[in-house]
Design an enzyme around this catalytic site. Structure first.
Site, PDB file in Angstrom:
ATOM      1  N   ARG A  14      51.121  38.729  38.857  1.00  0.00           N
ATOM      2  CA  ARG A  14      49.818  39.359  38.640  1.00  0.00           C
ATOM      3  C   ARG A  14      49.502  39.470  37.153  1.00  0.00           C
ATOM      4  NH1 ARG A  14      48.929  45.204  41.130  1.00  0.00           N
ATOM      5  NH2 ARG A  14      49.094  44.030  43.082  1.00  0.00           N
ATOM      6  N   ARG A  69      29.347  36.426  39.290  1.00  0.00           N
ATOM      7  CA  ARG A  69      29.208  37.560  38.367  1.00  0.00           C
ATOM      8  C   ARG A  69      27.997  37.369  37.461  1.00  0.00           C
ATOM      9  NH1 ARG A  69      35.700  37.437  37.186  1.00  0.00           N
ATOM     10  NH2 ARG A  69      36.318  39.127  38.613  1.00  0.00           N
ATOM     11  N   HIS A 102      38.064  28.930  34.081  1.00  0.00           N
ATOM     12  CA  HIS A 102      37.921  30.263  34.672  1.00  0.00           C
ATOM     13  C   HIS A 102      38.641  31.216  33.729  1.00  0.00           C
ATOM     14  CE1 HIS A 102      37.895  33.653  37.329  1.00  0.00           C
ATOM     15  NE2 HIS A 102      39.197  33.622  37.537  1.00  0.00           N
TER      16      HIS A 102
END
EC number: 1.1.1.27
Length: 332
Positions: free
Chosen positions: A99, A169, A193
């Site tokens: 993560r 977004r 990205h």
């Protein structure tokens, strides 16, 4: 005495082992489960298999979803630590990985997640040689390249979630400024990205009205309305969400379900996804970046030839160079 099932049902044919639209999701963290829930809730697939190394959590997530089957139009949900359970998947979605930490660049994750993919991609392809791979693990552009190299699949069948979410977004932030629904705001983020993504200001429009026709300096530093701040907000938004709640999940899960829908339903929808960009817009590096692509049952079948300004092309090429430099340091 016969079992109740035998007394109740007279079998007339064998049950087919698969619907033909099986989706396997590798990684049951926040993103993986948000993707699974979005796919099930939107009825994108009736057959979902979860794969993870954490057996107890895997069983818990499986049970939690199965207990809601009555509200999800009776899907078949399975889970296993064994990749054999993923066999015959039409689509394999990979969300597994380390993560991203607060303030950490996606690119700093690269080698750790590359090592994880070495144990995932070959097994998925072994059990589902005709599958399409949809990569969501960050840094997604590099991970899509790694997955392609590890899989041996053609480039059109190895896709990254890319800037599909960034573009969403972008459109949401536009909608907040203009008081128009996000789906009526047309704007694209391409490239990485991440931090070097490219907003295509030249194409931003509402109902075909290009905003640059109303404001020629839209998106530049000279713009008194500071529309360029929208792109900064797009880039910073993931970091902000991570700072506030510890992770991102729902938006990327919905984005993933949208891409899965285009593939499984063979819609030929256009989405900003990470694909091979060698030869596109003068790029001479073998890297994966996001461009608007036509998505259907064969993966990426076309890349839209966007008309970009020289500045946008330069920014896109810079993004490609950054990816190439990172790839050069990868250890497979």
């Amino acid at each position: 005495m016969a079992a109740i099932k035998d007394s109740l049902l007279a079998q007339v044919a064998e049950v087919l082992p698969s619907s033909g639209h099986k989706v396997t999701i590798v990684g049951i963290g926040q993103v993986g489960m948000a993707s699974a829930f979005s796919i099930l809730a939107q009825n994108v697939s009736k057959e979902v298999c979860l794969i993870d190394v954490c057996a107890d959590k895997l069983q818990g997530e499986l049970m939690d979803l199965q207990h809601g089957s009555n509200f999800l139009k009776n899907p078949q949900i399975t889970a296993s630590t064994d990749f054999a359970a993923s066999a015959n998947s039409r689509l394999c979605i990979v969300t597994a990985g380390v993560r991203q930490k607060e303030g950490e660049s996606r690119l700093s994750l690269v080698q750790r997640n590359t090592d994880i993919l070495k144990n995932i991609i070959p097994k998925l392809v072994e059990y589902s040689p005709d599958t399409i791979l949809l990569m969501v693990s960050n840094p997604v552009d590099i991970m899509t390249y790694v997955a392609w190299k590890l899989s041996g699949l053609p480039k059109n069948r190895v896709i990254g979630s890319g800037t599909n979410l960034d573009s969403s977004r972008f459109r949401f932030l536009m909608s907040q400024r203009l008081g128009v629904a996000p789906t009526s705001c047309h704007g694209w983020i391409i490239g990485e990205h991440g931090d070097s993504s490219v907003p295509v200001w030249s194409g931003v429009n509402i109902a075909g009205v290009r905003l640059r026709e109303l404001n020629p300096i839209l998106g530049t530093g000279e713009d008194p309305e500071k529309w360029n701040e929208l792109h900064k907000q797009v880039v910073d938004s993931a970091y902000e969400v991570i700072k506030l709640k510890g992770y991102t999940s729902w938006a990327i899960g919905l984005s993933t379900a949208s891409l899965a829908s285009a593939i499984l339903r063979n819609t030929s929808s256009v989405a900003a996804v990470s694909t091979s960009v060698l030869g596109e817009h003068g790029i001479d590096k073998d890297v994966f970046l996001s461009l608007p692509c036509v998505l259907n049952a064969n993966g990426v079948t076309s890349v839209v030839k966007q008309i970009l300004t020289p500045t946008e092309v330069e920014q896109l090429q810079k993004s490609a160079n950054i990816m190439s430099d990172v790839q050069a340091g990868l250890k497979f």
